[in-house]
Every structure is written in structure tokens, then in C-alpha cells.
Design an enzyme around this catalytic site. Structure first.
Site, PDB file in Angstrom:
ATOM      1  N   SER A 219       0.848  -1.196   0.000  1.00 42.18           N
ATOM      2  CA  SER A 219       0.000   0.000   0.000  1.00 42.18           C
ATOM      3  C   SER A 219       0.883   1.246   0.000  1.00 42.18           C
ATOM      4  O   SER A 219       1.698   1.422  -0.907  1.00 42.18           O
ATOM      5  CB  SER A 219      -0.944  -0.033   1.205  1.00 42.18           C
ATOM      6  OG  SER A 219      -1.940   0.957   1.089  1.00 42.18           O
ATOM      7  N   GLU A 351      -9.010  -5.930  -2.593  1.00 42.84           N
ATOM      8  CA  GLU A 351      -8.523  -4.697  -1.992  1.00 42.84           C
ATOM      9  C   GLU A 351      -9.591  -4.064  -1.085  1.00 42.84           C
ATOM     10  O   GLU A 351     -10.059  -4.702  -0.159  1.00 42.84           O
ATOM     11  CB  GLU A 351      -8.045  -3.722  -3.081  1.00 42.84           C
ATOM     12  CG  GLU A 351      -6.882  -4.261  -3.924  1.00 42.84           C
ATOM     13  CD  GLU A 351      -5.529  -4.280  -3.241  1.00 42.84           C
ATOM     14  OE1 GLU A 351      -5.435  -3.929  -2.042  1.00 42.84           O
ATOM     15  OE2 GLU A 351      -4.551  -4.692  -3.895  1.00 42.84           O
ATOM     16  N   HIS A 446      -7.463  -5.730   1.129  1.00 39.11           N
ATOM     17  CA  HIS A 446      -6.209  -4.983   1.216  1.00 39.11           C
ATOM     18  C   HIS A 446      -5.430  -5.470   2.442  1.00 39.11           C
ATOM     19  O   HIS A 446      -5.987  -5.555   3.536  1.00 39.11           O
ATOM     20  CB  HIS A 446      -6.565  -3.499   1.366  1.00 39.11           C
ATOM     21  CG  HIS A 446      -5.454  -2.547   1.104  1.00 39.11           C
ATOM     22  ND1 HIS A 446      -4.825  -2.431  -0.119  1.00 39.11           N
ATOM     23  CD2 HIS A 446      -4.865  -1.619   1.901  1.00 39.11           C
ATOM     24  CE1 HIS A 446      -3.920  -1.480  -0.067  1.00 39.11           C
ATOM     25  NE2 HIS A 446      -3.907  -0.982   1.158  1.00 39.11           N
TER      26      HIS A 446
END
Length: 531
Positions: A219, A351, A446
Site C-alpha cells: 500500500s 482490496e 487490502h
């Protein structure tokens, strides 16, 4: 007699098979600034919270002051202050992610090391982890998946992680107000560089090879990997790179904008330019509030001027300053800087889509189609066809709206741009595996791949479920990352052949209970995205 046998067994257990070894002379090694003492757990030497740099607020990182004696380094150090203090959390998702918020201090430049040996003469590959949280939050201890012990043990590698300055402390551009603030717009990035320089000088004392360093992050950490790859002065400090869900294509701010934000900050704080040093003594909470107001003010001004403002407005992050970062991250010039760096990159299947609440999991096809229609209008049928083509194994209609289209397009664009240079190899992946926790609600959310990369399924049962299939996949994923760190090639006998990526073959490893290699299946979906 029974008591004596019990005591003998207890002694052997404690001495011969102890899981943890501690003491004044246990796990002691040298750094440039002085000796440090860690501990040994399950054969892995562990050090936490070692200072790799220090700095006054908004000034360049410097080498830490030397210390005498042996510095105890057994607990994580301070984390960067948060722009907004955490006073409440969402119970369910907090259970899943299992955050450790740590304690904050502006003096937060700390490094952690896990290594199988410190005095055995080995030079092990170094895996340098950079945490997520965008450019504003997060830390090296935030998630249990970040723990480096299992990865170090499995791969005979040295795992390193860092804390560094974030948010306004790492990115306020005071360059208009004096030489000592000349590079303040990118101090957070310079902190990371300082940590890599610490590795170069010190890591041999921890059994590592300074000439074989892989930077990897997820990320915001993946975006930081990209930032370091576009940083001329970081060249030579790392040799391979892994970007997990961090291929953000948003353009970095220019000098005009960052200086305008800074001018608004000091205006909010009633500090005159000639007294700029007063900003070093403003309480962080007040400073952060002024920064948030300044970001909104300049963002609103740009909207009125017709300039494009992405998402909710301007935010803290690296910017083009002409020196530390001379190029946009996805520019040809930036790609050229790192063309000799092998790159492994990818995303997870879902995600953030699991948080969007598009439709309930029990929705019928008609209900799901109505939601698709609201988003895609007359392209709804094209969207359905593209999803079915890309993901033919979808079982529920609602899953058609769970496909990530936020992170993956950037990853594909980066893979295409990097591989087109015809230099170092690029490898592409997608993490498809679906977590069973909370009735399967969190899917491949995510961060889901991180416990698999670090081989930390047991530490992350709240996220992974901890079932045998998770352990089996973690063995494959972690070995791929280890092999890539060792020689720039993630292939191993537990996976099907993983070809080098290029824009023609678009070879992508799909990590699931059965791992497969496929060409890019979602090109038609990409065509439906706003241009």
C-alpha cells in the site's frame, strides 16, 4: 525420586530447549553508534527500536549520537505522531487487522532487525520492509503480519523494518524560509534513505549482505518503494524491489503547490517568515490542525481555479522538488533510474471493495445488476461481460462488484512501463485467495497477502482463519519472496513456472489454493474505467 526426575526434566527444558534466550551478554552486536543487545527467539536474533537517525523538526536526518555501554534493543521504538489521534475503532475490522498502535514521539527514526546469526561469517540477503498507511499513518509494528521472525528463519535472510517521519512532519515544504529547511518537502523519503544507509554500514554486524538489499512494502509502503526507485541519491542502496498494492498513479505535487500549503500553515499559526524557527516549538496537535486547514484551503483554491484535485483533496506525501525527487514516479525518466532493479509487483483481488457495501452478499442477479447500472449506466452489460471474462469462477452475483479496479490498473501500467525498458526482469502477481473469516466477508482484502509473504499465518489467524490451506499457500508465497530477494527470480518448485512479465505475454501469477499463471484477463474491464 519423581520430584528429582521432574526437576531434571524442567532444567533440560529451560536450558536445552528454551524458546527464548535473554541476558546481559545475549545477542550483543555492534553498530556504528554503539553496541546493542537484543534477544534470541526460536533461533532468531531479534533487535527492535535501534535509532538509525535523529533530527530536529523539519530538518535533515543526521546520524544518531553515539552511546556508551550496551543499548537494550528488545522493544519497538516510538511511532510517528498521527495527524488525528485514535480515540475509537471499528470493532469487527479491528479484530480482523489486529492493530498495534504503539506509542508516539517525533523522535521516531527506529529500525528493527531479525536475523538467524550475527557472528557466523554469513552474508545473508536483506529484506527491508516499509510499512503502509499512506504517507500519513502506520508503523513497523502496526500489524502482526509485519513480524520478521518466521521469514528470517525460513529463508535464512535478514529482515529489517523501520519507522520514519510521516504526515506534516515528513512533508511540509518550508524550503522558502531558509537553507536548513531546503529539503523539508521530502524529509520522510530522506529518512528512508538514511535507514538504507544505516543498513549499508551496519548490516554485516547482523549477518546481512549490504550488497544484496531488497526493499519491499505494501500500500503506502509500496508507493514508498516506487518513490525510492525514483530517487537518484538512493541509487546503490538497494538492489531489488517489491511493490504490493502500491502502484498509485496520482501525480506528485509541484513546488508551487507545496510552498503555497506551507505559507498557509504558517499563516494559520500566526508565524512570520522571519521567525519561521518558532514552528519547531508548536505542539504537534496544533501543528497538525493547521496543516489540515491549509490543505483544505489550497485544495479549495485550486478547485476554484479549475485545477484537477483528486479524491477528497490535497494530502501529505512526496513532491517534485527538483533535487530529492526530480521526476514523477511513472515518468520515463523515473523508470530509467531504476531500470536495472528487478521488480516484483501485484495486488489483491478485492482490496478495498469489501468495504464499499455495493450490495449484500445475498443479492440476486437483478439486485446486483441494478447496482452495476447505477455506476456504469449504459456500459452495465459491457461491465458484466468483462467481469465474467476476467473472473469466470465467480459464484455469487454480488461478487461482480467486489473486483478491485483502484490498485490493479496502476500495477499493470507500472509493469508495462518497467518491462518495456528491456533491462531487469519484472514479475507480476495477483493474490486471489479468499479468507474464510467472518463468513468470507473479507475475501482478498487490502493487506491480506502480507501474512502469507511473512509466513505469519499463526500470528494472523484473525485475518486468515489459520486453516491448513492458508499455511500451504503461505509456504509458497513466502518462498517466492525469499527467492526473489536472493537472486531476483521468485520461481521455486512449489509453483508453476512463473514467466518474466512483458506487455505482450502479460504473465501473471495468481496465488490461490491452486496457483496458476494467466495472461491479463481484465483488459476489457480496464476499457470501462474513466479516462
Amino acid at each position: 525420586m519423581k520430584k528429582m526426575r521432574f526437576l531434571a526434566l524442567l532444567f533440560v527444558t529451560q536450558v536445552g530447549f528454551s524458546q527464548i534466550q535473554t541476558g546481559e551478554n545475549v545477542a550483543v552486536t555492534n553498530t556504528e553508534s554503539g553496541k546493542v543487545r537484543g534477544y534470541i527467539h526460536k533461533g532468531i536474533y531479534t533487535y527492535k527500536g535501534i535509532p538509525y537517525a535523529e533530527a530536529k523538526r523539519f530538518e535533515l536526518p543526521q546520524k544518531p549520537k553515539n552511546w556508551s555501554g550496551i543499548r537494550s534493543s528488545m522493544e519497538y521504538g516510538p511511532v510517528a505522531p498521527l495527524p488525528t489521534p485514535t480515540t475509537s475503532v471499528m470493532d469487527e475490522s479491528e479484530f480482523v487487522f489486529n492493530h498495534d498502535w504503539g506509542f508516539t514521539n517525533e523522535d521516531c527514526m527506529r529500525i528493527n532487525v531479525w536475523t538467524p546469526g550475527i557472528s557466523d561469517g554469513k552474508k545473508r540477503p536483506v529484506m527491508f520492509w516499509i510499512h503502509g498507511g499512506g504517507f500519513t499513518t502506520g508503523s513497523s509494528q502496526e500489524l502482526p503480519s509485519y513480524d520478521g521472525e518466521n521469514l528470517a528463519k525460513k529463508g535464512d535472510v535478514v529482515v529489517v523494518s523501520i519507522n520514519h517521519r510521516l504526515n506534516i512532519l515528513g512533508y511540509l515544504d518550508l524550503s522558502a524560509y531558509g537553507e536548513k529547511y531546503k529539503k523539508s518537502a521530502n524529509l520522510s523519503v530522506l529518512d528512508m534513505k538514511a535507514a538504507l544507509e544505516w543498513v549499508k554500514v551496519n548490516i554485516e554486524n547482523f549477518g546481512g549482505d549490504p550488497n544484496n538489499v531488497t526493499i519491499f512494502g505494501q500500500s503506502g509502503g509500496g508507493a514508498k518503494v516506487n518513490t525510492l526507485m525514483a530517487m537518484p541519491s538512493a541509487s546503490g542502496l538497494f538492489h531489488k524491489a517489491v511493490n504490493q498494492s502500491g502502484s498509485f498513479r496520482t501525480a506528485m505535487l509541484d513546488k508551487e503547490t507545496t510552498q503555497a500549503i506551507a505559507a498557509e500553515v504558517i499563516k494559520e499559526l500566526s508565524i512570520s517568515p522571519e521567525n519561521i524557527d518558532e514552528i519547531q516549538n508548536v505542539p504537534f496537535e496544533k501543528l497538525s490542525m493547521a496543516g489540515n486547514k491549509a490543505l483544505k484551503t489550497i485544495s479549495d483554491q485550486q478547485k476554484k481555479q479549475g485545477k484537477p484535485v483528486i479524491g477528497f483533496g490535497l494530502g501529505w506525501g512526496p513532491s517534485i522538488d527538483g533535487e530529492v525527487l526530480p521526476y514523477q514516479l511513472f515518468s520515463n525518466e523515473a523508470f530509467e533510474l531504476s531500470k536495472e532493479i528487478p521488480l516484483l509487483l501485484g495486488t489483491t483481488k478485492n482490496e478495498f471493495t469489501v468495504f464499499f457495501g455495493n450490495v449484500p452478499p445475498t443479492s440476486t442477479y437483478e439486485q446486483t445488476y441494478a447496482a452495476i447500472k447505477r455506476t456504469y449506466g449504459d456500459k452495465a452489460d459491457a461491465y458484466v461481460a468483462a467481469v465474467k471474462k476476467a473472473y469466470p469462477d465467480i459464484k455469487k452475483p454480488s461478487e461482480m462488484l467486489d473486483i478491485d479496479m483502484m490498485f490493479r490498473p496502476g500495477a499493470v501500467a507500472q509493469a508495462n512501463g518497467k518491462s518495456a525498458l528491456g533491462a531487469a526482469n519484472t514479475y507480476m502477481y495477483m493474490f486471489d485467495w479468499q479468507s474464510p473469516i467472518m463468513d468470507g466477508k473479507y475475501k482478498a482484502v487490502h493487506c491480506m497477502e502480507i501474512p502469507f509473504v511473512f509466513d505469519n499465518i499463526a500470528r494472523c489467524e484473525e485475518m486468515t482463519g489459520g486453516f491448513p490451506d492458508a499455511y500451504a499457500l503461505a509456504s509458497k508465497v513466502s518462498q517466492a519472496w525469499i527467492n526473489f530477494a536472493k537472486n531476483g527470480d521468485p520461481n521455486h518448485k512449489g509453483l508453476p513456472k512463473w514467466p518474466v512479465y512483458n506487455a505482450q505475454n502479460t504473465a501473471t501469477m495468481h496465488f490461490d489454493n491452486t496457483c496458476t499463471v494467466k495472461p491479463q484477463m481484465d483488459k476489457d474491464l480496464f476499457e470501462l474505467l474513466p479516462k
